[in-house]
Design a protein around this motif. Structure first.
Motif, PDB file in Angstrom:
ATOM      1  N   SER A 260      -6.372 -24.704  -4.764  1.00 17.04           N
ATOM      2  CA  SER A 260      -5.756 -24.957  -6.069  1.00 17.04           C
ATOM      3  C   SER A 260      -5.275 -23.706  -6.781  1.00 17.04           C
ATOM      4  N   CYS A 261      -5.671 -22.531  -6.369  1.00 13.28           N
ATOM      5  CA  CYS A 261      -5.373 -21.313  -7.140  1.00 13.28           C
ATOM      6  C   CYS A 261      -3.860 -21.032  -7.144  1.00 13.28           C
ATOM      7  N   PRO A 262      -3.212 -21.133  -8.312  1.00  9.80           N
ATOM      8  CA  PRO A 262      -1.755 -20.927  -8.354  1.00  9.80           C
ATOM      9  C   PRO A 262      -1.365 -19.468  -8.196  1.00  9.80           C
ATOM     10  N   ALA A 263      -2.335 -18.566  -8.377  1.00 10.57           N
ATOM     11  CA  ALA A 263      -2.028 -17.139  -8.294  1.00 10.57           C
ATOM     12  C   ALA A 263      -2.259 -16.583  -6.893  1.00 10.57           C
ATOM     13  N   GLY A 264      -2.759 -17.405  -5.991  1.00  5.76           N
ATOM     14  CA  GLY A 264      -3.046 -16.911  -4.643  1.00  5.76           C
ATOM     15  C   GLY A 264      -4.114 -15.835  -4.654  1.00  5.76           C
TER      16      GLY A 264
ATOM     17  N   ARG B 260      -5.129 -10.416  -8.975  1.00  5.53           N
ATOM     18  CA  ARG B 260      -4.236 -11.570  -9.033  1.00  5.53           C
ATOM     19  C   ARG B 260      -4.729 -12.645  -9.987  1.00  5.53           C
ATOM     20  N   CYS B 261      -6.029 -12.684 -10.241  1.00  6.02           N
ATOM     21  CA  CYS B 261      -6.601 -13.779 -11.041  1.00  6.02           C
ATOM     22  C   CYS B 261      -6.120 -13.687 -12.488  1.00  6.02           C
ATOM     23  N   THR B 262      -5.584 -14.805 -12.999  1.00 10.64           N
ATOM     24  CA  THR B 262      -5.102 -14.859 -14.388  1.00 10.64           C
ATOM     25  C   THR B 262      -6.088 -15.564 -15.309  1.00 10.64           C
ATOM     26  N   GLY B 263      -7.196 -16.017 -14.763  1.00  7.23           N
ATOM     27  CA  GLY B 263      -8.192 -16.704 -15.587  1.00  7.23           C
ATOM     28  C   GLY B 263      -7.791 -18.106 -15.993  1.00  7.23           C
ATOM     29  N   CYS B 264      -6.897 -18.729 -15.246  1.00  4.27           N
ATOM     30  CA  CYS B 264      -6.365 -20.044 -15.646  1.00  4.27           C
ATOM     31  C   CYS B 264      -7.384 -21.171 -15.501  1.00  4.27           C
ATOM     32  N   GLN B 265      -8.424 -20.978 -14.715  1.00  3.23           N
ATOM     33  CA  GLN B 265      -9.514 -21.953 -14.514  1.00  3.23           C
ATOM     34  C   GLN B 265      -9.121 -23.149 -13.647  1.00  3.23           C
ATOM     35  N   ALA B 266      -7.974 -23.079 -12.984  1.00  4.07           N
ATOM     36  CA  ALA B 266      -7.602 -24.181 -12.083  1.00  4.07           C
ATOM     37  C   ALA B 266      -8.665 -24.358 -10.997  1.00  4.07           C
ATOM     38  N   CYS B 267      -9.230 -23.268 -10.536  1.00  4.65           N
ATOM     39  CA  CYS B 267     -10.264 -23.345  -9.489  1.00  4.65           C
ATOM     40  C   CYS B 267     -11.503 -24.073 -10.005  1.00  4.65           C
ATOM     41  N   VAL B 268     -11.836 -23.856 -11.270  1.00  7.42           N
ATOM     42  CA  VAL B 268     -13.016 -24.502 -11.863  1.00  7.42           C
ATOM     43  C   VAL B 268     -12.800 -26.009 -11.937  1.00  7.42           C
TER      44      VAL B 268
HETATM   45  S1  SF4 Z   1      -7.360 -20.588 -10.078  1.00  6.92           S
HETATM   46 FE1  SF4 Z   1      -6.987 -18.531  -9.299  1.00  6.92          FE
HETATM   47  S2  SF4 Z   1      -5.986 -17.481 -11.011  1.00  6.92           S
HETATM   48 FE2  SF4 Z   1      -6.904 -19.337 -11.867  1.00  6.92          FE
HETATM   49  S3  SF4 Z   1      -8.905 -18.636 -12.614  1.00  6.92           S
HETATM   50 FE3  SF4 Z   1      -9.226 -19.407 -10.524  1.00  6.92          FE
HETATM   51  S4  SF4 Z   1      -9.033 -17.590  -9.219  1.00  6.92           S
HETATM   52 FE4  SF4 Z   1      -8.170 -17.038 -11.204  1.00  6.92          FE
END
Ligand code: SF4
Length: 231
Positions: free
Chosen positions: A179-183, A7-15
């Motif tokens: 915060s993860c938009p991709a769940g 599911r992770c798109t690498g958007c970095q919202a979590c970071v």
């Molecule tokens: S917020 Fe979710 S989708 Fe975006 S990088 Fe982090 S784990 Fe991946």
């Protein structure tokens, strides 16, 4: 915690959410060039195959909150310890900055604080956004992910005020999960068979990072196929 890599798109919202929640300073390019940036959570990118069949995969890495953490065994001052919830904690006033723990961590996710980020050195335009629930760490100590333990404390105080127990799943989640938009991130009690994380951890897609080292990480990843073969 369970992280579904499909599911992770690498958007970095979590970071970004982690930095905002935990008062983690943003680094300048010069500091980053010296390897002195601080991140409690990183999203690593792996690119596979050649153009035009290129495929990118993303691997969020944070403290794995190991049940057998190598960092604790090497800390000479007891600054790194396992708290009653089984999380690996860090007591900043005890830390002498020797960095043994950072070197012992096979996930390389403990960060040394090279700079004095007291409130007065924080950029003026960002001071209002500091989270009062999280202390600013002094220069010269190791810092790390806490699974947003302050949020658990708040949930406990709220529950106590209402004369009840902390509800199970959902009442307390770390900022990255929220915060993860991709769940892609799930959080809960791995030992409770009723929870989503427990059920996901039973999946045939489940694996743990470097589990062959015997660290017994409490972060479970989900991915179809061979992750290591691809990297
Ligand atoms: S917020 Fe979710 S989708 Fe975006 S990088 Fe982090 S784990 Fe991946």
């Amino acid at each position: 915690m369970v992280i579904d890599l499909e599911r992770c798109t690498g958007c970095q919202a979590c970071v970004v959410a982690c930095k905002q929640e935990n008062n983690i300073p943003f680094s300048t390019p010069e500091e980053a060039a010296y390897g002195r940036e601080i991140a409690w959570l990183r999203v690593l990118a792996v690119t596979e195959r050649d153009y035009p069949r290129v495929k990118s995969r993303y691997l969020p890495v944070l403290c794995q909150q190991c049940d057998a953490p190598p960092c604790i065994n090497v800390c000479p001052t007891g600054a790194t310890y396992r708290n009653p919830e089984g999380l690996v904690g860090q007591i900043y006033p005890r830390c002498i900055g020797c960095r043994y723990c950072a070197n012992a961590c096979p996930y390389q996710i403990k960060a040394f604080n090279w700079y004095n980020w007291s409130r007065f050195r924080w950029p003026a335009e960002l001071r209002q956004s500091l989270n009062p629930d999280v202390s600013l760490r002094p220069m010269g100590v190791i810092e790390k992910c806490t699974f947003c333990h302050h949020r658990l404390q708040k949930a406990r105080e709220q529950a106590r005020a209402e004369g009840r127990e902390v509800r199970g799943e959902g009442e307390y989640v770390p900022a990255c999960v929220q915060s993860c938009p991709a769940g892609a991130l799930f959080f809960g009690d791995l030992d409770d068979p009723e929870t989503t994380v427990h059920q996901l951890a039973e999946s045939s897609r489940a694996f743990r990072l470097l589990e062959e080292l015997g660290t017994e990480p409490k972060v479970i990843y989900l991915e179809e196929g061979e992750w290591y073969a691809a990297t």
